[in-house]
Scaffold this active site. Structure first.
Site, PDB file in Angstrom:
ATOM      1  CG  HIS A 156      44.154  33.025  51.001  1.00  0.00           C
ATOM      2  ND1 HIS A 156      45.292  32.783  50.272  1.00  0.00           N
ATOM      3  CD2 HIS A 156      44.586  33.390  52.240  1.00  0.00           C
ATOM      4  CE1 HIS A 156      46.364  32.972  51.032  1.00  0.00           C
ATOM      5  NE2 HIS A 156      45.958  33.345  52.223  1.00  0.00           N
ATOM      6  CB  SER A 277      18.844  37.487  31.174  1.00  0.00           C
ATOM      7  OG  SER A 277      18.651  36.377  30.314  1.00  0.00           O
ATOM      8  CE  LYS A 283      21.402  35.329  34.701  1.00  0.00           C
ATOM      9  NZ  LYS A 283      22.700  35.309  35.203  1.00  0.00           N
ATOM     10  CD  GLU A 290      29.473  40.520  34.354  1.00  0.00           C
ATOM     11  OE1 GLU A 290      29.277  40.301  33.146  1.00  0.00           O
ATOM     12  OE2 GLU A 290      28.829  39.956  35.257  1.00  0.00           O
TER      13      GLU A 290
END
Ligand code: ARG
Length: 465
Positions: A156, A277, A283, A290
């Site tokens: 979980h 970024s 960043k 992704e």
């Protein structure tokens, strides 16, 4: 417009119709399979006396030249032909005249395209398998280096019990190993040659289908000509297997994205596999992970699309089947690209083993082991579970881990605790006592690693074609 038919027509094809119907823009990818298939076909026609040996040899030589010229970039596959089959045949006729016109004897574009696509998919199955093998090698290296790297195992997405990075990676080893087995399965079922099925009902020429099948590396010819021209099961099976690979890649990418987050910091992706970024200078984003996760949708889409295209088709060939190509090519290129990129990203990632250990230490991942300790000292498990539950609550109040409590604090909850509890709840002991096959304990892990090593050595993949 250049097409192979027209005798029974009195009007030109409408240009829009022609464009809608044509497949050269994408089936040009099949040029090699198309030419190799034609070479085997014509060799067989010569052996069977359907063409003279000289005619067959002449056509073969010219086909070989066409192939070499395409590969050298000397012959451009022109978009003005309807499909790759028309292009190759027309080029041959242009060069050999009447002899070239004999190539298509005893053959239809239906069995031709069925053959081309099968050979193409077969090659891609082998290449996908090779990429999977490389990924497995990378995963195994990480496993070997991290049998001592303790990290929390989750259920979980909550810390559950301590495992090791070797064990966690080992789970993916199993998944990608099964993906390889799927490649093997597909190959075994699909490796039969449809050439000689004709348009749907075979042919009246005395073709030697065994010969062409063997010449092209198949186990043998397909046994029903209607099935031969209309079977695309292998495309669907391959897309299903690619979808499963993408699902596996997507799961591990998701984990890497979580591990790479500022909160976890279990891993840092290499600069070469990260992006920045345009506005936030601090960043460093896991875009590649992704994108791999995102591209799973695209591959699933191809599978669903072809399943749907095939579902209502009566026997035998229908033009709907032309839709088997674009999405399949795209799905193959996508999945192969993802496999290669993901492997590179994983191989260059830096695992922060200290952070993993800290995280395992902090989340009561040894609570089950503390309960087992009480059980080993005669406390029934359900009572032990309750006692440790109370202990965890106490720890949460004090901001401590179980192993940080004094023996007095422990005894206040249960008098059964002795000094050896500290050793029993140490992360090393928690992991190493898990010795059942498949568990993270070091000895169990080493047995598995040795087995996986042997597997990689023995399963060398498919022969090059
Ligand atoms: N481009 C077609 C395909 O991909 C080739 C077969 C054409 N056969 C036909 N009878 N129109 O399926």
């Amino acid at each position: 417009m250049a097409q192979l038919w027209g005798g029974r027509f009195t009007k030109e094809t409408d240009q829009l119709v022609y464009n809608f119907n044509a497949s050269i823009s994408f089936d040009r990818k099949l040029y090699r399979q198309d030419i190799e298939g034609s070479m085997a076909h014509v060799e067989m026609l010569g052996r069977q006396g359907i063409l003279t040996e000289e005619e067959a040899a002449q056509i073969q030589t010219e086909l070989k030249r066409i192939l070499a010229q395409i590969e050298a970039g000397e012959l451009e596959i022109s978009d003005s032909y309807e499909d790759i089959h028309s292009f190759v045949e027309a080029t041959l006729i242009e060069r050999l005249g009447d002899t070239g016109k004999k190539l298509h004897t005893g053959r239809s574009r239906n069995d031709q395209v069925a053959l081309d696509m099968r050979m193409y998919v077969r090659m891609e199955v082998a290449q996908t398998d090779a990429l999977l093998k490389e990924l497995l090698e990378t995963i195994l290296q990480i496993m070997k280096a991290h049998t001592r790297t303790i990290m929390p195992g989750f259920t979980h997405l909550q810390k559950a019990q301590p495992v090791t990075l070797a064990h966690h990676m080992g789970a993916y080893f199993e998944m990608f190993k099964r993906d390889r087995l799927r490649m093997r399965d597909i190959y075994e079922r699909m490796n039969y040659c449809p050439l000689g099925s004709g348009a749907l009902a075979g042919t009246t020429y005395p073709l030697d289908r065994e010969f062409t099948a063997r010449r092209l590396g198949f186990y043998g010819p397909t046994l029903n000509s209607m099935d031969g021209v209309s079977d695309r099961d292998y495309v669907i099976e391959f897309l299903a297997a690619l979808s499963t690979i993408m699902m596996h890649l997507s799961r591990i990418c998701e984990e890497i994205i979580i591990w790479n987050s500022n909160e976890y910091q279990f891993v840092e992706l290499d600069d070469a596999y990260s992006t920045g970024s345009s506005i936030m200078p601090q960043k460093k984003n896991p875009d590649i992970a992704e994108l791999v996760r995102g591209k799973a949708g695209r591959v699933y889409g191809a599978l669903l699309s072809i399943l749907t295209t095939m579902k209502g088709l009566p026997l035998a060939y229908n033009k709907d089947m032309q839709e088997d190509k674009e999405l399949t090519f795209d799905a193959i290129d996508t999945a192969k690209g993802c496999l290669a990129l993901f492997r590179g990203m994983l191989a260059t990632a830096a695992f922060h083993t200290g952070r993993m250990r800290e995280s395992a230490d902090q989340g009561f991942t040894n609570a089950t082991d503390a309960a087992d300790y009480l059980v080993n000292h005669g406390v029934p498990f359900r009572d032990a579970h309750g006692i440790i539950g109370k202990l965890v609550l106490y720890c949460l109040e004090k901001g401590k881990a179980i192993g940080d409590l004094s023996i007095e604090e422990l005894r206040a909850v249960s008098p059964v605790f002795e000094a050896d509890i500290y050793e029993a709840v140490s992360m090393e002991a928690c992991v190493d006592r898990r010795l059942t096959l498949g568990a993270p304990g070091r000895e169990a892990m080493e047995r598995v690693i040795a087995e996986e090593e042997k597997y990689l050595e023995q399963d060398k993949g498919f022969p090059e074609r």
